[in-house]
Design a protein around this motif. Structure first.
Motif, mmCIF file in Angstrom:
data_model
loop_
_atom_site.group_PDB
_atom_site.id
_atom_site.type_symbol
_atom_site.label_atom_id
_atom_site.label_comp_id
_atom_site.label_asym_id
_atom_site.label_seq_id
_atom_site.Cartn_x
_atom_site.Cartn_y
_atom_site.Cartn_z
ATOM 1 N N ALA A 69 -13.608 17.278 1.319
ATOM 2 C CA ALA A 69 -13.661 18.728 1.165
ATOM 3 C C ALA A 69 -13.718 19.118 -0.306
ATOM 4 O O ALA A 69 -14.458 20.033 -0.695
ATOM 5 C CB ALA A 69 -12.452 19.370 1.844
ATOM 6 N N LEU A 70 -12.959 18.430 -1.150
ATOM 7 C CA LEU A 70 -12.937 18.749 -2.578
ATOM 8 C C LEU A 70 -14.295 18.511 -3.237
ATOM 9 O O LEU A 70 -14.657 19.207 -4.189
ATOM 10 C CB LEU A 70 -11.854 17.929 -3.282
ATOM 11 C CG LEU A 70 -10.404 18.333 -2.970
ATOM 12 C CD1 LEU A 70 -9.430 17.338 -3.574
ATOM 13 C CD2 LEU A 70 -10.114 19.739 -3.470
ATOM 14 N N THR A 71 -15.036 17.538 -2.724
ATOM 15 C CA THR A 71 -16.372 17.276 -3.295
ATOM 16 C C THR A 71 -17.376 18.352 -2.896
ATOM 17 O O THR A 71 -18.408 18.514 -3.553
ATOM 18 C CB THR A 71 -16.903 15.905 -2.841
ATOM 19 O OG1 THR A 71 -17.086 15.920 -1.415
ATOM 20 C CG2 THR A 71 -15.939 14.785 -3.213
ATOM 21 N N ASN A 129 0.860 -1.180 0.000
ATOM 22 C CA ASN A 129 0.000 0.000 0.000
ATOM 23 C C ASN A 129 0.894 1.227 0.000
ATOM 24 O O ASN A 129 1.999 1.199 0.564
ATOM 25 C CB ASN A 129 -0.917 0.012 1.223
ATOM 26 C CG ASN A 129 -1.962 -1.081 1.162
ATOM 27 O OD1 ASN A 129 -2.597 -1.272 0.137
ATOM 28 N ND2 ASN A 129 -2.130 -1.815 2.252
ATOM 29 N N VAL A 130 0.434 2.286 -0.627
ATOM 30 C CA VAL A 130 1.255 3.489 -0.710
ATOM 31 C C VAL A 130 0.463 4.700 -0.221
ATOM 32 O O VAL A 130 -0.761 4.754 -0.355
ATOM 33 C CB VAL A 130 1.764 3.742 -2.146
ATOM 34 C CG1 VAL A 130 2.635 2.609 -2.611
ATOM 35 C CG2 VAL A 130 0.602 3.958 -3.111
ATOM 36 N N THR A 131 1.175 5.629 0.378
ATOM 37 C CA THR A 131 0.609 6.913 0.773
ATOM 38 C C THR A 131 1.391 8.001 0.063
ATOM 39 O O THR A 131 2.607 8.123 0.251
ATOM 40 C CB THR A 131 0.708 7.111 2.296
ATOM 41 O OG1 THR A 131 0.009 6.060 2.962
ATOM 42 C CG2 THR A 131 0.096 8.446 2.699
ATOM 43 N N LEU A 132 0.712 8.755 -0.782
ATOM 44 C CA LEU A 132 1.359 9.810 -1.553
ATOM 45 C C LEU A 132 1.048 11.173 -0.940
ATOM 46 O O LEU A 132 0.104 11.307 -0.160
ATOM 47 C CB LEU A 132 0.881 9.757 -3.004
ATOM 48 C CG LEU A 132 1.192 8.459 -3.761
ATOM 49 C CD1 LEU A 132 0.767 8.573 -5.219
ATOM 50 C CD2 LEU A 132 2.669 8.092 -3.665
ATOM 51 N N PRO A 133 1.829 12.184 -1.267
ATOM 52 C CA PRO A 133 1.588 13.515 -0.693
ATOM 53 C C PRO A 133 0.153 13.980 -0.917
ATOM 54 O O PRO A 133 -0.419 13.795 -1.998
ATOM 55 C CB PRO A 133 2.580 14.399 -1.452
ATOM 56 C CG PRO A 133 3.677 13.475 -1.870
ATOM 57 C CD PRO A 133 3.006 12.172 -2.162
ATOM 58 N N THR A 134 -0.428 14.581 0.101
ATOM 59 C CA THR A 134 -1.802 15.093 -0.003
ATOM 60 C C THR A 134 -1.922 16.112 -1.133
ATOM 61 O O THR A 134 -2.990 16.263 -1.742
ATOM 62 C CB THR A 134 -2.215 15.741 1.331
ATOM 63 O OG1 THR A 134 -2.074 14.786 2.384
ATOM 64 C CG2 THR A 134 -3.656 16.219 1.284
ATOM 65 N N SER A 135 -0.824 16.773 -1.430
ATOM 66 C CA SER A 135 -0.862 17.791 -2.489
ATOM 67 C C SER A 135 -1.244 17.206 -3.841
ATOM 68 O O SER A 135 -1.758 17.925 -4.705
ATOM 69 C CB SER A 135 0.495 18.486 -2.596
ATOM 70 O OG SER A 135 1.533 17.551 -2.869
ATOM 71 N N GLY A 186 -6.999 16.285 11.402
ATOM 72 C CA GLY A 186 -8.066 16.770 10.536
ATOM 73 C C GLY A 186 -7.671 16.974 9.099
ATOM 74 O O GLY A 186 -8.498 17.347 8.265
ATOM 75 N N ASP A 187 -6.377 16.745 8.785
ATOM 76 C CA ASP A 187 -5.921 16.980 7.415
ATOM 77 C C ASP A 187 -5.601 15.683 6.681
ATOM 78 O O ASP A 187 -4.824 15.682 5.726
ATOM 79 C CB ASP A 187 -4.699 17.905 7.406
ATOM 80 C CG ASP A 187 -3.492 17.277 8.109
ATOM 81 O OD1 ASP A 187 -3.684 16.294 8.851
ATOM 82 O OD2 ASP A 187 -2.372 17.769 7.910
ATOM 83 N N GLY A 188 -6.186 14.571 7.122
ATOM 84 C CA GLY A 188 -5.977 13.289 6.460
ATOM 85 C C GLY A 188 -6.524 13.296 5.039
ATOM 86 O O GLY A 188 -7.375 14.119 4.680
ATOM 87 N N ILE A 224 -11.531 20.997 8.845
ATOM 88 C CA ILE A 224 -11.095 21.658 10.076
ATOM 89 C C ILE A 224 -9.743 21.075 10.484
ATOM 90 O O ILE A 224 -9.634 19.885 10.799
ATOM 91 C CB ILE A 224 -12.115 21.472 11.211
ATOM 92 C CG1 ILE A 224 -13.481 22.031 10.796
ATOM 93 C CG2 ILE A 224 -11.624 22.124 12.487
ATOM 94 C CD1 ILE A 224 -14.582 21.773 11.798
ATOM 95 N N ILE A 225 -8.729 21.901 10.437
ATOM 96 C CA ILE A 225 -7.369 21.475 10.774
ATOM 97 C C ILE A 225 -7.001 22.046 12.136
ATOM 98 O O ILE A 225 -7.105 23.250 12.368
ATOM 99 C CB ILE A 225 -6.366 21.941 9.707
ATOM 100 C CG1 ILE A 225 -6.747 21.355 8.336
ATOM 101 C CG2 ILE A 225 -4.949 21.516 10.080
ATOM 102 C CD1 ILE A 225 -5.865 21.848 7.206
ATOM 103 N N LYS A 226 -6.598 21.170 13.048
ATOM 104 C CA LYS A 226 -6.238 21.595 14.393
ATOM 105 C C LYS A 226 -4.903 20.983 14.782
ATOM 106 O O LYS A 226 -4.435 20.022 14.178
ATOM 107 C CB LYS A 226 -7.311 21.146 15.405
ATOM 108 C CG LYS A 226 -8.680 21.777 15.207
ATOM 109 C CD LYS A 226 -9.639 21.268 16.269
ATOM 110 C CE LYS A 226 -11.016 21.907 16.127
ATOM 111 N NZ LYS A 226 -11.955 21.403 17.162
ATOM 112 N N THR A 227 -4.308 21.549 15.803
ATOM 113 C CA THR A 227 -3.110 20.967 16.402
ATOM 114 C C THR A 227 -3.422 20.568 17.834
ATOM 115 O O THR A 227 -4.210 21.230 18.515
ATOM 116 C CB THR A 227 -1.931 21.964 16.400
ATOM 117 O OG1 THR A 227 -2.318 23.148 17.099
ATOM 118 C CG2 THR A 227 -1.525 22.313 14.985
#
Length: 530
Positions: free
Chosen positions: A249-251, A141-147, A240-242, A226-229
């Motif tokens: 959010a894009l949808t 499985n791979v995880t690529l940059p959120t960008s 919150g930024d998974g 919603i992005i929090k620390t």
């Protein structure tokens, strides 16, 4: 998909040309060339699903696709000032552009992940060789940059601006990346990519330059992002930024809102992505048997309060380290059918147990090797702990331990002190219950009340028999339902246990020594034994 090793790059290139010839995508190639898109991402956006073509380098793919660029129309020429851009450049600027193209500009869509996928292979292979899992297959499985999510979305909007229609069956970026690194890994290691493999590998790629590409979405109320620390394990982490949050959010954000706050087309990047982490995990394996404890100074598992060890040795420590090393596992979990206190011996045929080996590099050991391990463990401290019937188990075999918690019975031998000298009448009072079952009601013992809820437990004593010793001592044999508090049954726990041995003989009583003689549970299952 099977990889045809013998096929030359020339033949693969022909496949791409055939695909382009039979499935025209007018205008799309021009759009892709205009935004510094790598050749592999061009194929993804064009919906090319002949995956072998992706093994061509980005440069080779772009060379082939160049022939499919549309000739400039009069309108296009007018927009460009009647002359080409290159015709307006001086010689130095031309040379600078050629040098930049030779270096291959980093893709604005994948930020270099699929463009330079092979660059990650060697480090992954070295890690696999170091871990040395005994296996013929691997899953990945791979995880690529959120960008890449943001940039692919921006590309789709840009296409929609430029063209009336464009291919919608685009190929998932993760699917291409996974194959591009799996194929050379297969060739170098001899292992096969199998999505059903027990060896799972998680490869994560990061790109620091674009790691905040998605943050603008959190400023748009309709996105719901919603992005929090927060502080966790003494570190500040972002939540919150998974990827799934960003996808959702894009949808929710309309194209015109995305254009007003984001970048369409995606902005250029100047740095390559990096390998963030490689995690490898295999399904647990299980071995089990029965252990005997001949001493009163060994706890079942490590026993401590704060930093103070209350028992220097434990059964799990003596038994499990040898097994962990044999299977080359990361960790182990020691599970038993009930437990005895450190000052209680476990005799007879032993107490059933199993050990879960977590992330083992070796998944299977021959029965002869397991027998040797049993012998090796029994030489560590033979006068304190030994094991019997060690065997490899299937995961479903371990359910016997859990299921037996409420159904198994146990036999005990207790050396008891009484406040009065032992008489035959006291022995007879106890032996009234020999072969005769009765129930006791036990409140949660005072000694464990700080960590267990207060409640009344009704437990069955199947049989009770006493043997007199000199003076104030007797030996009592008990056959009881699992979970019965034996010490509390003997002394009564300040009246919290009714009836008790003390109430039966009508004087104070307490346990001096306790032995478990039998745990009535068939384990390991007969079919697991050699």
């Amino acid at each position: 998909m099977a990889k045809h090793e013998a096929e030359s790059l020339e033949n693969v290139a022909k496949k791409l040309k055939q695909d382009m010839d039979t499935d025209q995508k007018p205008g799309c190639v021009d759009v892709l060339f205009g935004v510094d898109c790598c050749g592999r991402c061009m194929l993804r956006f064009l919906g090319v699903r002949d995956f072998e073509i992706y093994e061509l380098s980005s440069k080779e793919i772009k060379e082939i696709l160049t022939s499919y660029r549309q000739a400039p129309t009069a309108a296009t020429a007018a927009e460009e000032g009647e002359t080409s851009i290159e015709s307006r450049m001086d010689q130095d600027a031309k040379e600078e552009k050629e040098e930049k193209e030779e270096m291959e500009v980093i893709c604005t869509a994948c930020v270099g992940t699929v463009q330079f996928a092979e660059a990650f292979v060697q480090e992954i292979v070295e890690r696999m060789q170091k871990e040395a899992y005994v296996t013929k297959t691997f899953n990945m499985n791979v995880t690529l940059p959120t960008s890449t999510l943001i940039r692919n979305h921006a590309m789709a909007i840009y296409w929609n601006q430029k063209l009336s229609s464009y291919p919608t069956a685009q190929v998932d970026i993760k699917e291409i990346f996974k194959l591009l690194i799996s194929w050379p890994i297969e060739r170098q290691t001899g292992l096969t990519l199998d999505f059903g493999s027990e060896l799972r590998m998680q490869v994560a790629i990061k790109h620091e330059e674009t790691k905040e590409d998605h943050v603008f979405l959190s400023k748009m109320k309709e996105s719901g992002l919603i992005i929090k620390t927060k502080r966790e394990n003494r570190k500040m982490i972002v939540v919150g930024d998974g990827r799934h949050h960003v996808v959702k959010a894009l949808t929710l954000v309309k194209d015109h809102r995305f254009i007003s706050c984001g970048h369409v087309p995606p902005t250029p990047v100047s740095s390559r992505p990096q390998l963030d982490s490689i995690e490898m995990m295999r399904e647990s394996v299980f071995v089990g048997g029965r252990y005997l404890k001949y001493t009163r100074d060994v706890s079942q598992t490590p026993w401590s309060i704060g930093t103070t060890m209350l028992a220097e040795l434990s059964v799990s420590g003596i038994v499990c380290e040898t097994l962990k090393n044999a299977f080359r596992a990361d960790e182990f979990k020691f599970v038993t059918a009930g437990r005895e206190d450190a000052n209680v011996r476990m005799l007879g045929n032993g107490r059933p147990f199993y050990v879960e080996m977590m992330n083992p590099r070796i998944p299977v050991l021959p029965s002869e090797t397991i027998k040797q391990l049993e012998g090796e463990i029994n030489t560590i401290m033979p006068d304190k702990v030994q094991i019997r019937h060690l065997a490899a188990l299937r995961p479903e075999d371990t359910k016997v331990i859990k299921d037996g918690e409420e159904t198994k019975t146990k036999s005990y031998s207790a050396l008891c002190w009484t406040s009065k000298p032992v008489t035959q009448a006291m022995i007879d009072a106890v032996n009234e219950y020999t072969g005769k079952a009765f129930y006791v009601e036990q409140q949660t013992p005072i000694r464990v009340l700080q960590r267990r809820a207060q409640m009344i437990r009704k437990k069955e004593i199947h049989s009770l028999k006493a043997f007199p010793l000199e003076g104030h001592f007797m030996v009592v044999h008990l056959h009881t339902e699992a979970g019965t508090y034996i010490k509390e049954f003997v002394h009564g726990d300040l009246g919290r246990n009714q009836p008790s041995l003390a109430s039966i003989i009508d004087c104070e009583a307490d346990i001096m020594e306790l032995d478990v003689l039998e745990v009535d549970l068939e384990f390991p299952p007969p079919e697991c034994l050699p």
